[in-house]
Design an enzyme around this catalytic site. Structure first.
Site, PDB file in Angstrom:
ATOM      1  N   LYS A   1       0.860  -1.183   0.000  1.00  7.30           N
ATOM      2  CA  LYS A   1       0.000   0.000   0.000  1.00  7.30           C
ATOM      3  C   LYS A   1       0.900   1.239   0.000  1.00  7.30           C
ATOM      4  CE  LYS A   1      -3.854   1.970   2.728  1.00  7.30           C
ATOM      5  NZ  LYS A   1      -4.723   1.773   3.914  1.00  7.30           N
TER       6      LYS A   1
ATOM      7  N   SER B   1      -9.786   1.921   3.092  1.00  9.17           N
ATOM      8  CA  SER B   1      -8.922   2.675   2.225  1.00  9.17           C
ATOM      9  C   SER B   1      -7.930   1.838   1.422  1.00  9.17           C
ATOM     10  CB  SER B   1      -8.136   3.690   3.062  1.00  9.17           C
ATOM     11  OG  SER B   1      -7.265   3.039   3.962  1.00  9.17           O
TER      12      SER B   1
ATOM     13  N   SER C   1      -9.962  -0.559   7.203  1.00 11.71           N
ATOM     14  CA  SER C   1      -9.397  -0.465   5.850  1.00 11.71           C
ATOM     15  C   SER C   1      -8.699  -1.694   5.294  1.00 11.71           C
ATOM     16  CB  SER C   1      -8.433   0.707   5.767  1.00 11.71           C
ATOM     17  OG  SER C   1      -9.169   1.890   5.672  1.00 11.71           O
TER      18      SER C   1
END
Ligand code: GLN
Length: 484
Positions: free
Chosen positions: A76, A151, A175
């Site tokens: 990420k 997210s 997330s």
């Protein structure tokens, strides 16, 4: 090849049936073919990935390779990666190249894995749909008109479409788990402190935790082995031995006590999602578990509490993004005030600004007691309630998210509706507990997720429960047709 588990890939690499360079090329090619459509990656690191793969091949040849050596993965874009842009999906950090690696990045590299690139996300990890990214929304591979969740939506879409065998995510209020649920993945948010936050760009420091987003529980366990552990550079990381998370995967579930909080099955839960969860629970009964209805009466406080605590912490954490210390700098400032004001106005997107304003407000002298202090008290009630529940049951189960993936744009103008997407995941972050989402079936062709919540440091147990379930079901093996 892209549908193989990490263990299968490892075996092929160790037997010399494939090289890491070939495997890495395979995934880079898939990214080339599909990323324009999905927008799962912000940066693709072709050159460095192939160099890492070549180094892995050397180790494989010399017999100095470990289990994960040579297997590609994605991070990420919230983790600092030395020499590679680390944007947090914000215009603010669009040109930020981190001067060092996050501990998670360092540890995973030390295990010999190859970093394919950095995945898209909501700006500064604020969101539940991956629509707040400066680089545009990510599409859900199961239906590209829909969101992948957020997210960590880029990591979720990348693994779901098999553009990477596995990825990292972070979870402040859901997330890792919510996008895992919306994309049919196995995602684990570990206990707060299990994994170092050093070099992971802070959103809400008392809630943030990194974890694996995988195709199955065994893969997640393997990445947990590589990611976990004490780090003296993160004062909140816990000094506690890391078990081999793969060692207990096959333990029996006979006598496991599962609690179902009645508050997780009430209004707002899509009936079709509820049906898949009920079917999954029956599977656990067949595996020897006992089911008990429990109550977590303060569940309704979780979302309001979180939306005081998280903005408060983010308003403080993001103060360093001022165009001087970090971040985008406005051109031709009139004076210092103008420099700060315009750099921040231009650099941050709307959701981030909303959070900074709420955070600044709840921390202001006149309102501190009414909001921030109150939220901290509610947070304590929520954690105490979980501890009471764990006197009666070993784990808690329920849906991960109230619905399947929603349409792009459906909730963008209604922040509160968006915030409710995390209604079942947020309490675990407030309490610091580990939580996991695993594929539980489909509702109208879209994946649903079962959430499993454990007591502190029970990650091994959660992975064991997930693995046993995945031995008797094959939901986790389903891949969207267009990417099979
Ligand atoms: N969706 C929640 C938020 O917007 C949680 C995000 C997260 O876990 N990073 O804050």
């Amino acid at each position: 090849m892209h549908n193989k588990t990490l263990s299968e890939l490892s075996e092929m690499l160790h037997k010399g049936e494939i090289t890491s360079v070939e495997l890495t090329r395979h995934f880079l090619d898939r990214i080339k073919t599909h990323n324009t459509e999905l927008n799962a990656f912000i940066s693709v690191c072709e050159e460095s990935a192939l160099a890492q793969a070549a180094a892995a091949d050397e180790q494989l040849k010399n017999k100095t390779a470990g289990k994960l050596t040579g297997i590609p993965m994605a991070h990420k874009d919230i983790f600092c990666t030395k020499g590679v842009r680390t944007s947090c999906a914000s215009k603010m950090l669009d040109s930020f190249v981190a001067p060092y690696d996050a501990t998670v990045v360092e540890k995973i590299a030390a295990s010999g894995m190859v970093m394919l690139g950095k995945t898209n996300m909501d700006e500064f990890a604020m969101g539940s749909s991956n629509e707040t990214s400066y680089y545009g929304p990510v599409k859900n591979p199961w239906d590209t008109d829909r969101v992948p969740g957020g997210s960590s939506g880029g990591s979720a879409a990348a693994v779901a479409a098999r553009l990477a065998p596995i990825a990292t995510g972070t979870d402040t209020g859901g997330s890792i788990r919510q996008p895992s649920s919306l994309c049919n993945l196995t995602g684990l948010k570990p206990t707060y402190g299990r994994i170092s936050r050093y070099g992971m760009i802070a959103f809400a420091s008392s809630l943030d935790q990194a974890g694996p987003m995988a195709a199955n529980a065994e893969d997640a366990a393997l990445l947990m082995n590589a990611m976990s552990g004490f780090d003296e550079r993160d004062s909140t990381s816990v000094e506690r031995e890391v078990p081999d998370y793969t060692a207990t995967l096959n333990d029996s579930l006979e006598g496991l006590r599962i609690g179902l909080p009645k508050e997780y099955f009430g209004e707002g839960l899509d009936p079709q999602v509820a049906a898949t969860i009920e079917t999954a629970i029956k599977e656990f009964e067949k595996l020897g578990a006992t089911i008990k209805e429990i109550s977590l009466p303060n569940t309704h406080l979780a979302v309001p509490t979180y939306y005081v605590v998280a903005p408060a912490e983010c308003s403080s954490n993001l103060s360093r993004m001022d165009g001087v210390r970090f971040g985008h700098r406005a051109e031709n400032p009139k004076d210092l005030q103008d420099l700060y004001q315009r750099s921040r106005s231009e650099g941050f997107g709307a959701e981030v600004k909303r959070r900074i304003m709420i955070g600044t407000y709840v921390l202001s002298a006149g309102y501190y007691d009414a909001y921030y202090l109150k939220a901290q008290q509610c947070r304590r009630l929520i954690s105490d309630e979980f501890q009471q529940a764990f006197n009666e049951v070993d784990v808690i189960m329920g849906p991960t998210a109230p619905t399947t993936a929603f349409k792009l744009g459906e909730k963008t103008n209604d922040p509160v509706a968006m915030y409710l997407a995390d209604i079942y995941t947020i309490s675990t972050n407030l309490a610091g507990l580990p939580g996991m989402s695993i594929p539980a079936g489909f509702a109208e062709g879209l994946p649903t997720g079962l959430q499993i919540i454990g007591n502190y440091f029970d990650e091994g147990r959660l992975l064991n429960i997930a693995h046993r379930y995945q031995q008797v079901t094959d939901w986790h093996k389903q891949v969207p047709k267009a990417f099979a």
